[in-house]
Design an enzyme around this catalytic site. Structure first.
Site, PDB file in Angstrom:
ATOM      1  N   HIS A 129       6.470  16.612   8.825  1.00 17.81           N
ATOM      2  CA  HIS A 129       6.114  15.333   7.631  1.00 17.81           C
ATOM      3  C   HIS A 129       6.586  15.683   6.318  1.00 17.81           C
ATOM      4  CE1 HIS A 129       3.640  12.560   5.313  1.00 17.81           C
ATOM      5  NE2 HIS A 129       3.430  13.641   4.329  1.00 17.81           N
ATOM      6  N   HIS A 134       9.454  12.977   3.668  1.00 17.16           N
ATOM      7  CA  HIS A 134       9.631  12.964   1.990  1.00 17.16           C
ATOM      8  C   HIS A 134      10.888  12.947   1.379  1.00 17.16           C
ATOM      9  CE1 HIS A 134       5.323  12.276   0.592  1.00 17.16           C
ATOM     10  NE2 HIS A 134       4.845  12.968   1.804  1.00 17.16           N
ATOM     11  N   GLU A 175       3.451   7.670  -0.140  1.00 12.34           N
ATOM     12  CA  GLU A 175       2.980   7.702   1.531  1.00 12.34           C
ATOM     13  C   GLU A 175       2.806   6.799   2.368  1.00 12.34           C
ATOM     14  OE1 GLU A 175       2.503  10.681   2.752  1.00 12.34           O
ATOM     15  OE2 GLU A 175       2.338  12.056   1.424  1.00 12.34           O
ATOM     16  N   SER A 194       7.125   9.376   9.015  1.00  9.09           N
ATOM     17  CA  SER A 194       7.047  10.450   9.866  1.00  9.09           C
ATOM     18  C   SER A 194       5.864  10.175  10.886  1.00  9.09           C
ATOM     19  CB  SER A 194       6.732  11.567   8.934  1.00  9.09           C
ATOM     20  OG  SER A 194       5.572  11.585   8.290  1.00  9.09           O
TER      21      SER A 194
HETATM   22 FE   LIG Z   1       3.145  13.370   2.439  1.00  5.19          FE
END
Ligand SMILES: [Fe+2]
Length: 256
Positions: A129, A134, A175, A194
């Site tokens: 993740h 990110h 997010e 993700s």
């Molecule tokens: Fe995150």
């Protein structure tokens, strides 16, 4: 991913106290195989459903290289480009520590990866993740600046006792944000990029709410951290999100 603050009396004080060695050599063969499996599956699943700079970042940072990325190798490309670097942590860090890291262009990455038996169930964000979701966008100069700015806004909001405002802003952009690109709805947020289940859900589910993104709406819209989101905020473009967030001041985020 962001977490609720878990302040305790004897917790470490500064963000560097949360940093641990990545111990890349400690990843087992199966850990690397799990990364490869997740990476191949997610790239195929996303296709062109994610904003273009995300795909550019994957290439720039050579994330398709087999195995769990070595943070030092990742930083050797990322840091000269946008000033960001990754550090290893053992799990979620408290919100104030997280925002302090962001404000100094430091992104925390879990030093562990999920097991093969739990590919789609995560108790807390792992290195797939954190890195796949990110880091590609942190190779984009303006987005990298925006993320640093959110760190400053978050630190200021927490100091004012209003940390939830910055947490919501972060959640609905970094997010779980969606953004239009070339007239099409695309994934922007790392939690969606993700996620095997929620990436398509966020774009294609016919019942979930999708509302226009504004920093005011983001700051005032609650979120779920334990289930798919009941609503997503959609910006007119990646540039709109970046411009609105960068224009937000620590005073203004408290007044929205
Ligand atoms: Fe995150």
């Amino acid at each position: 991913m962001l977490h609720r603050a878990t302040a305790t009396k004897d917790r470490p004080q500064g963000w560097p106290d949360y940093v641990v060695p990545q111990q890349w050599d400690a990843f087992a063969d199966d850990d690397h195989a799990v990364w490869d499996l997740l990476f191949a599956r997610q790239v195929e699943l996303l296709g062109a459903r994610v904003v273009t700079p995300f795909l550019d970042g994957i290439d720039l940072l050579r994330l398709s290289h087999p195995g769990v990325p070595d943070l030092s190798e990742l930083n050797a490309i990322l840091e000269p480009r946008t000033g960001w670097r990754t550090v290893a942590v053992t799990g979620l860090v408290p919100d104030d520590v997280f925002f302090a890291m962001l404000s100094e262009r430091v992104f925390p990455v879990g030093n562990f990866i999920r097991k093969r038996e739990e590919l789609d169930y995560l108790e807390e964000p792992d290195c797939f993740h954190d890195m796949f979701g990110h880091i590609p966008m942190l190779a984009h100069h303006d987005y990298a600046d925006m993320t640093r700015h959110i760190g400053e806004l978050g630190s200021a909001a927490i100091a004012a006792g209003e940390g939830h405002r910055a947490a919501r802003l972060y959640w609905h952009s970094v997010e779980f944000g969606l953004a239009k690109e070339g007239g099409e709805l695309k994934i922007l947020g790392a939690g969606l990029a993700s996620s095997f289940g929620e990436s398509h859900f966020s774009l294609e589910n016919g019942e979930v709410e999708r509302l226009p993104f504004s920093v005011g709406r983001a700051v005032n819209t609650p979120y779920r951290h334990d289930a798919f989101q009941p609503r997503y905020l959609v910006s007119e473009s990646l540039d709109q999100t970046i411009a609105e967030v960068l224009a937000l001041t620590p005073e203004r985020i408290l007044a929205l």
